[in-house]
Design an enzyme around this catalytic site. Structure first.
Site, short mmCIF file in Angstrom:
data_model
loop_
_atom_site.label_atom_id
_atom_site.label_comp_id
_atom_site.label_asym_id
_atom_site.label_seq_id
_atom_site.Cartn_x
_atom_site.Cartn_y
_atom_site.Cartn_z
N HIS A 71 0.83 -1.22 0.00
CA HIS A 71 0.00 0.00 0.00
C HIS A 71 0.86 1.26 0.00
O HIS A 71 0.35 2.34 -0.30
CB HIS A 71 -1.04 -0.02 1.13
CG HIS A 71 -0.55 0.33 2.50
ND1 HIS A 71 -0.23 -0.62 3.44
CD2 HIS A 71 -0.35 1.52 3.09
CE1 HIS A 71 0.14 -0.01 4.56
NE2 HIS A 71 0.09 1.29 4.38
N ASP A 93 1.21 -7.69 2.51
CA ASP A 93 1.28 -6.26 2.15
C ASP A 93 2.73 -5.80 1.94
O ASP A 93 3.29 -5.08 2.74
CB ASP A 93 0.61 -5.45 3.26
CG ASP A 93 0.31 -4.01 2.84
OD1 ASP A 93 0.87 -3.56 1.82
OD2 ASP A 93 -0.46 -3.35 3.56
N SER A 151 3.99 2.27 8.42
CA SER A 151 3.79 1.26 7.39
C SER A 151 5.08 1.06 6.64
O SER A 151 5.75 2.03 6.27
CB SER A 151 2.69 1.67 6.44
OG SER A 151 1.48 1.28 6.96
N1 ARG Z 1 -4.65 0.66 7.65
C1 ARG Z 1 -3.32 0.63 7.12
C2 ARG Z 1 -2.64 2.01 7.19
O1 ARG Z 1 -3.17 2.91 7.80
C3 ARG Z 1 -3.27 0.05 5.76
C4 ARG Z 1 -3.91 0.86 4.70
C5 ARG Z 1 -3.85 0.31 3.32
N2 ARG Z 1 -4.82 -0.74 3.06
C6 ARG Z 1 -6.09 -0.50 2.61
N3 ARG Z 1 -6.89 -1.51 2.45
N4 ARG Z 1 -6.51 0.70 2.33
O2 ARG Z 1 -2.05 2.54 6.31
N1 ASP Z 2 -1.20 1.48 7.94
C1 ASP Z 2 -0.49 2.56 8.56
C2 ASP Z 2 0.52 3.23 7.62
O1 ASP Z 2 0.32 3.30 6.44
C3 ASP Z 2 0.13 2.12 9.82
C4 ASP Z 2 -0.80 2.32 10.96
O2 ASP Z 2 -1.52 3.32 10.96
O3 ASP Z 2 -0.77 1.51 11.87
O4 ASP Z 2 1.48 3.84 8.03
#
Ligand code: ARG
Ligand code: ASP
Length: 715
Positions: free
Chosen positions: A83, A219, A646
């Site tokens: 991502h 990921d 991330s």
């Molecule tokens: N929640 C994670 C972060 O804040 C992963 C985000 C990417 N994945 C998604 N399905 N949008 O970045």
């Molecule tokens: N998914 C998040 C990022 O892209 C990490 C988090 O918020 O825990 O940095």
């Protein structure tokens, strides 16, 4: 039983690990080393951060200003999340070469794909410069003058402190203005895409599983840093060579089990752990619901189109994912803050703080803090809310308005800096909009506009909404704007921006779409921004005093971590499951079996590639399976992370890479505001799954060959 487990946990863990924390790498020795060792670490603080010798920090660059990445070979091979590389993977994709859907693997270095706008930044050293930054500040009385002086000192120091030509000095504040640190950095601009799994692995579970444990997402994506012949930063060139890092991570195939030590290195973006109760309450009751409502509407519209149209799906995949991500996070955050009684916990903390202040004879300095917080948070509420509406509607979610905003800035450049600057800026704007329009669909944007402009006009504080946008038939109004405005196509914008400056400004001001954003902008600038800034400044000053008080009044041995500010940090903990709710315990590790359990053939979130199914059926896991022959996929731990972490390396007790951070668990998404160690967990991909996908799924063995694998079991 539950009580016993809690008791054992309390006894086993020293205090700070109970509180989370994101620590400054150069200060670990005094602050954290002892505790880290008690949690199982086998390295010393100087193995992690050292100014004179290479150390782990040399392998952890900031990835494109947002995510974290790590170097995993002597030839600059770089690992980060899928991502995080998503925008680049998408940019190289077309309907014929859809790397988002099918994945991408360069089988030779020649096939690695350049990314013109990408960069990664290494930290060379970190120094405390608090005294220099605050020089001459205490003598000033007004908050405005103090901030101005600080900014002057910072820019002077950034220019004068020693550094190499190809380096940069960056000064950042910690503890809300109570400490300042210098970061000397090196930025590499030739970063090429090396590999990415298909989204059915790299984004498996998509938005349904996002922020959720148990998780089964691979990921990750791979890049490579290129440098000039002297191994120094350089713009993209065919003559560049793979970068030779000062350090790269060996990769452990030894695996993880509950209670193993873990360390996560990275660039956490922003936390607000020391907000007063009143601010937390405002987030839960007012601000989050408004932002969630706006994104709800925008996402529903976009999703409808993406499901029907392949072209739109590619164009909007990246934008959709990023809008959906924080939409979902805010929902989880509000739930978590409510469930954990964060407001009450903060109130109790404040009561205790005042008692301590009284005992220390510091009531003059701290006695009024919370009354003042109450007062100013009440005062700022309509301004903050109006600002959030403006940003979410115009800047984040409606493309016509976002582009219009750039055009508005252009007009401002003309007004403040004259014709030459205007022409330069105009040419830049035209060039930069080309890629924007590549992914622009008028029909999607029009429907989004229709929903959001109505929300803005009807739900944001009425006193700040421009009269001409009030009380309208928003469907008819939208039609009018989207049939008449030239901003709805690249050709249209180019024609708006042709002619001399006077002609261009006239054309802009006659454009229906431009008129909408200009009215919104002017309302914001005239009625919202000045007051918002004035009150914010007061709140910032209070927050700085509060932070100073927390540092001063806490027991001597209490260690207080500074809020995240996109600078390099370390967090550590252990691999651990948790109890999300009564009678349920979540194990800390997931397996490929779980991917198959979630498999829904043909589904856009839970499909599984045929090749992966075959590998699973044949148990063809190579050296990457665990000792029971199962293929691990993800694991969780008690590391305190946030957005920006991330792509962060998860490191074992000896400094080997064991995983790749990418998310947090649903029950703990409030950790940016209130970290509850019993339920806050970070989610990592097991490095063995990453290697398995590269080796067995993609067959890109050259990449495995350039890595340094340790703890490989005999077959
Ligand atoms: N929640 C994670 C972060 O804040 C992963 C985000 C990417 N994945 C998604 N399905 N949008 O970045
Ligand atoms: N998914 C998040 C990022 O892209 C990490 C988090 O918020 O825990 O940095």
């Amino acid at each position: 039983m539950k009580l016993l487990r809690l008791l054992v946990l309390l006894l086993a863990l020293p205090v700070a690990a109970q509180q989370g924390g994101m620590w400054i790498p150069s200060l670990l020795k005094g602050m954290n080393e002892k505790e880290m060792k008690s949690l199982g670490m086998k390295m010393s603080a100087s193995d992690i951060y050292d100014v004179n010798n290479s150390s782990l920090k040399d392998a952890v660059p900031h990835f494109n200003g947002g995510c974290t990445s790590e170097v995993i070979s002597s030839q600059g091979l770089l690992l980060t999340n899928h991502h995080c590389g998503y925008g680049e993977i998408q940019a190289h994709s077309t309907i014929d070469h859809d790397y988002l859907t099918d994945g991408f693997w360069a089988m030779t270095m020649e096939e690695e794909l350049p990314n013109p706008d990408m960069e990664v930044t290494f930290i060379v050293r970190i120094e405390d410069v608090t005294n220099q930054v605050l020089e001459g500040v205490p003598a000033l009385t007004s908050e405005e003058d103090k901030q101005k002086k600080i900014q002057e000192n910072i820019s002077k120091l950034s220019n004068s402190l020693p550094k190499e030509k190809y380096q940069e000095n960056k000064i950042r504040t910690f503890y809300e203005g109570n400490q300042y640190m210098l970061f000397v950095t090196e930025t590499y601009k030739d970063v090429r895409l090396v590999g990415a799994p298909p989204s059915s692995i790299g984004k498996f579970g998509s938005d349904t599983d996002n922020w959720v444990w148990p998780r089964h997402t691979g990921d990750f994506s791979l890049f490579r840093i290129y440098a000039n012949k002297d191994n120094l930063p350089a713009e993209y060139s065919e003559d560049n060579v793979p970068y030779t890092p000062k350090h790269f991570f060996p990769i452990s195939l030894g695996g993880v089990k509950e209670d193993d030590f873990t360390l996560v290195f990275g660039y956490p973006g922003r936390t607000q752990e020391y907000l007063p109760a009143v601010a937390v309450q405002q987030i839960v009751e007012v601000l989050n619901p408004a932002k969630i409502g706006i994104r709800d509407a925008a996402l529903k519209v976009t999703d409808g189109f993406m499901r029907k149209d392949k072209q739109i799906k590619i164009q909007y995949a990246s934008k959709y994912a990023s809008i959906a991500n924080y939409w979902k996070k805010w929902i989880g955050e509000s739930q978590g803050l409510t469930k954990s009684n964060a407001v009450a916990v903060k109130r109790a903390f404040e009561k205790d703080f005042l008692a301590k202040a009284k005992k220390a004879g510091k009531m003059e300095e701290y006695g009024n803090l919370f009354n003042d917080f109450d007062k100013y948070y009440a005062e700022i509420e309509p301004y903050q809310l109006s600002r959030d509406y403006f940003i979410e509607v115009a800047i984040r979610n409606t493309e016509l308005l976002t582009i219009g905003y750039k055009l508005y800035q252009l007009e401002q450049v003309y007004n403040t800096r004259g014709e030459q600057s205007f022409t330069d800026r105009k040419n830049n704007t035209i060039a930069s909009l080309e890629s924007t329009y590549k992914d622009y669909s008028k029909q999607v944007d029009e429907k989004v506009f229709e929903q959001l402009i109505a929300l803005y006009a009807e739900k944001s504080p009425a006193q700040f909404v421009p009269e001409e946008l009030k009380n309208k038939d928003y469907s008819a109004f939208t039609k009018e704007v989207y049939t008449q405005s030239k901003i709805t196509s690249y050709e249209g914008v180019k024609s708006l921006l042709s002619g001399d400056a006077t002609t261009i400004l006239e054309q802009l001001n006659n454009d229906k779409g431009y008129q909408v954003i200009k009215a919104m902008m002017q309302a914001y600038i005239e009625k919202v921004a000045p007051k918002y800034q004035e009150i914010s400044l007061k709140i910032d000053a209070l927050q700085r005093t509060y932070m100073k008080g927390i540092l001063e009044l806490s027991p001597k041995d209490a260690r207080i971590f500074p809020d995240a500010n996109s600078t390099m940090r370390i967090t550590y903990g252990q691999v651990k499951g948790y109890e999300p709710r009564d009678a349920v315990y979540y194990e800390p590790v997931t397996y490929l079996d779980g991917v198959m359990e979630k498999y829904v053939p043909g589904d856009y979130e839970f499909d599984v590639p045929q090749k992966l199914i075959e590998l699973y059926n044949n148990k063809d896991f190579g050296v990457y399976a665990d000792k029971n022959g199962k293929m691990p996929v993800c694991f969780i731990g008690t590391n305190h992370t946030t957005g920006g972490n991330s792509g962060s390396p998860a490191i074992d007790a000896k400094g080997n890479l064991i995983g790749l951070n990418f998310d947090r668990v649903w029950e703990g998404t409030m950790s940016d505001i209130y970290y509850d160690p019993s339920i806050c967990r970070n989610i990592m991909v097991d490095i063995r799954y990453v290697l398995f996908v590269i080796d067995k799924y993609a067959g890109d063995k050259r990449l495995i060959d350039e890595m340094k694998l340790v703890n490989v079991k005999k077959k």
